[in-house]
Motif scaffolding. Structure first.
Motif, PDB file in Angstrom:
ATOM      1  N   ASP A  61      39.141  25.443  34.272  1.00 29.72           N
ATOM      2  CA  ASP A  61      39.786  26.747  34.333  1.00 29.72           C
ATOM      3  C   ASP A  61      40.268  27.023  35.754  1.00 29.72           C
ATOM      4  O   ASP A  61      39.692  26.533  36.723  1.00 29.72           O
ATOM      5  CB  ASP A  61      38.814  27.847  33.903  1.00 29.72           C
ATOM      6  CG  ASP A  61      39.493  29.198  33.760  1.00 29.72           C
ATOM      7  OD1 ASP A  61      40.665  29.233  33.336  1.00 29.72           O
ATOM      8  OD2 ASP A  61      38.861  30.218  34.077  1.00 29.72           O
ATOM      9  N   VAL A  62      41.335  27.793  35.847  1.00 28.13           N
ATOM     10  CA  VAL A  62      41.787  28.344  37.121  1.00 28.13           C
ATOM     11  C   VAL A  62      41.254  29.772  37.159  1.00 28.13           C
ATOM     12  O   VAL A  62      41.463  30.531  36.226  1.00 28.13           O
ATOM     13  CB  VAL A  62      43.326  28.326  37.222  1.00 28.13           C
ATOM     14  CG1 VAL A  62      43.788  29.027  38.485  1.00 28.13           C
ATOM     15  CG2 VAL A  62      43.838  26.895  37.168  1.00 28.13           C
ATOM     16  N   TYR A  63      40.516  30.116  38.216  1.00 27.72           N
ATOM     17  CA  TYR A  63      39.860  31.414  38.268  1.00 27.72           C
ATOM     18  C   TYR A  63      40.426  32.263  39.404  1.00 27.72           C
ATOM     19  O   TYR A  63      41.086  31.789  40.307  1.00 27.72           O
ATOM     20  CB  TYR A  63      38.345  31.263  38.442  1.00 27.72           C
ATOM     21  CG  TYR A  63      37.920  30.671  39.767  1.00 27.72           C
ATOM     22  CD1 TYR A  63      37.699  31.490  40.862  1.00 27.72           C
ATOM     23  CD2 TYR A  63      37.751  29.304  39.916  1.00 27.72           C
ATOM     24  CE1 TYR A  63      37.317  30.953  42.077  1.00 27.72           C
ATOM     25  CE2 TYR A  63      37.364  28.765  41.122  1.00 27.72           C
ATOM     26  CZ  TYR A  63      37.147  29.597  42.196  1.00 27.72           C
ATOM     27  OH  TYR A  63      36.768  29.065  43.399  1.00 27.72           O
ATOM     28  N   GLY A  64      40.129  33.541  39.319  1.00 30.82           N
ATOM     29  CA  GLY A  64      40.506  34.484  40.362  1.00 30.82           C
ATOM     30  C   GLY A  64      39.345  35.415  40.631  1.00 30.82           C
ATOM     31  O   GLY A  64      38.398  35.487  39.854  1.00 30.82           O
ATOM     32  N   GLY A  65      39.408  36.113  41.723  1.00 28.66           N
ATOM     33  CA  GLY A  65      38.327  37.026  42.048  1.00 28.66           C
ATOM     34  C   GLY A  65      38.716  37.992  43.145  1.00 28.66           C
ATOM     35  O   GLY A  65      39.779  37.884  43.755  1.00 28.66           O
ATOM     36  N   ALA A  66      37.818  38.937  43.387  1.00 30.96           N
ATOM     37  CA  ALA A  66      38.011  39.931  44.435  1.00 30.96           C
ATOM     38  C   ALA A  66      36.676  40.146  45.136  1.00 30.96           C
ATOM     39  O   ALA A  66      35.621  39.947  44.549  1.00 30.96           O
ATOM     40  CB  ALA A  66      38.509  41.233  43.838  1.00 30.96           C
ATOM     41  N   PHE A  67      36.745  40.537  46.415  1.00 30.26           N
ATOM     42  CA  PHE A  67      35.515  40.810  47.145  1.00 30.26           C
ATOM     43  C   PHE A  67      35.704  41.996  48.079  1.00 30.26           C
ATOM     44  O   PHE A  67      36.826  42.329  48.476  1.00 30.26           O
ATOM     45  CB  PHE A  67      35.054  39.581  47.934  1.00 30.26           C
ATOM     46  CG  PHE A  67      35.916  39.231  49.107  1.00 30.26           C
ATOM     47  CD1 PHE A  67      35.634  39.727  50.376  1.00 30.26           C
ATOM     48  CD2 PHE A  67      37.021  38.410  48.962  1.00 30.26           C
ATOM     49  CE1 PHE A  67      36.427  39.408  51.459  1.00 30.26           C
ATOM     50  CE2 PHE A  67      37.811  38.081  50.038  1.00 30.26           C
ATOM     51  CZ  PHE A  67      37.512  38.585  51.292  1.00 30.26           C
ATOM     52  N   ALA A  68      34.579  42.635  48.414  1.00 29.29           N
ATOM     53  CA  ALA A  68      34.544  43.725  49.374  1.00 29.29           C
ATOM     54  C   ALA A  68      33.302  43.538  50.232  1.00 29.29           C
ATOM     55  O   ALA A  68      32.255  43.129  49.727  1.00 29.29           O
ATOM     56  CB  ALA A  68      34.505  45.076  48.668  1.00 29.29           C
ATOM     57  N   PHE A  94      36.346  36.140  37.868  1.00 28.62           N
ATOM     58  CA  PHE A  94      36.612  36.102  36.430  1.00 28.62           C
ATOM     59  C   PHE A  94      37.179  34.736  36.067  1.00 28.62           C
ATOM     60  O   PHE A  94      38.079  34.220  36.706  1.00 28.62           O
ATOM     61  CB  PHE A  94      37.557  37.230  35.990  1.00 28.62           C
ATOM     62  CG  PHE A  94      38.777  37.393  36.826  1.00 28.62           C
ATOM     63  CD1 PHE A  94      39.946  36.740  36.503  1.00 28.62           C
ATOM     64  CD2 PHE A  94      38.753  38.194  37.950  1.00 28.62           C
ATOM     65  CE1 PHE A  94      41.085  36.894  37.278  1.00 28.62           C
ATOM     66  CE2 PHE A  94      39.890  38.362  38.730  1.00 28.62           C
ATOM     67  CZ  PHE A  94      41.053  37.702  38.392  1.00 28.62           C
ATOM     68  N   MET A  95      36.549  34.137  35.050  1.00 32.20           N
ATOM     69  CA  MET A  95      36.976  32.821  34.577  1.00 32.20           C
ATOM     70  C   MET A  95      36.612  32.679  33.107  1.00 32.20           C
ATOM     71  O   MET A  95      35.773  33.405  32.589  1.00 32.20           O
ATOM     72  CB  MET A  95      36.347  31.718  35.415  1.00 32.20           C
ATOM     73  CG  MET A  95      34.862  31.688  35.426  1.00 32.20           C
ATOM     74  SD  MET A  95      34.267  30.435  36.556  1.00 32.20           S
ATOM     75  CE  MET A  95      32.963  31.323  37.350  1.00 32.20           C
TER      76      MET A  95
END
Length: 94
Positions: free
Chosen positions: A36-43, A70-71
């Motif tokens: 899978d190709v995944y993406g994400g966010a961080f703070a 998320f994946m």
């Protein structure tokens, strides 16, 4: 002995690729792979302390980060991740 405090926030995104290798019991082939190709966010938040000591400076700090990735590695199942990371920093600068 004039110490300095520094604080801040930052955030952003991530993008990458991942795979899952599985050994399946009872399957004659016994192997499956999911990709899978995944993406994400961080703070993140950080707090640092600096203490000048003549020709050099003592440093100490802490950083806390929350991230969401998320994946879809397994069809029909949620494989999203929430991570909490803590980084402690101690050092000198001259």
């Amino acid at each position: 002995w004039d110490s300095n405090w520094r604080f801040g926030i930052d955030g952003g995104g991530r993008w990458g690729t991942c795979h899952l290798d599985m050994n399946i019991a009872g399957d004659p082939g016994g192997y499956a792979r999911s990709h899978d190709v995944y993406g994400g966010a961080f703070a993140a938040l950080h707090l640092d302390w600096e203490l000048p000591m003549g020709g050099w400076t003592f440093l100490a700090g802490v950083r806390g980060e929350w991230s969401f990735t998320f994946m879809d590695l397994l069809p029909g199942q949620t494989t999203n991740l929430h991570d909490i990371n803590v980084l402690l920093t101690v050092g000198v600068r001259w």
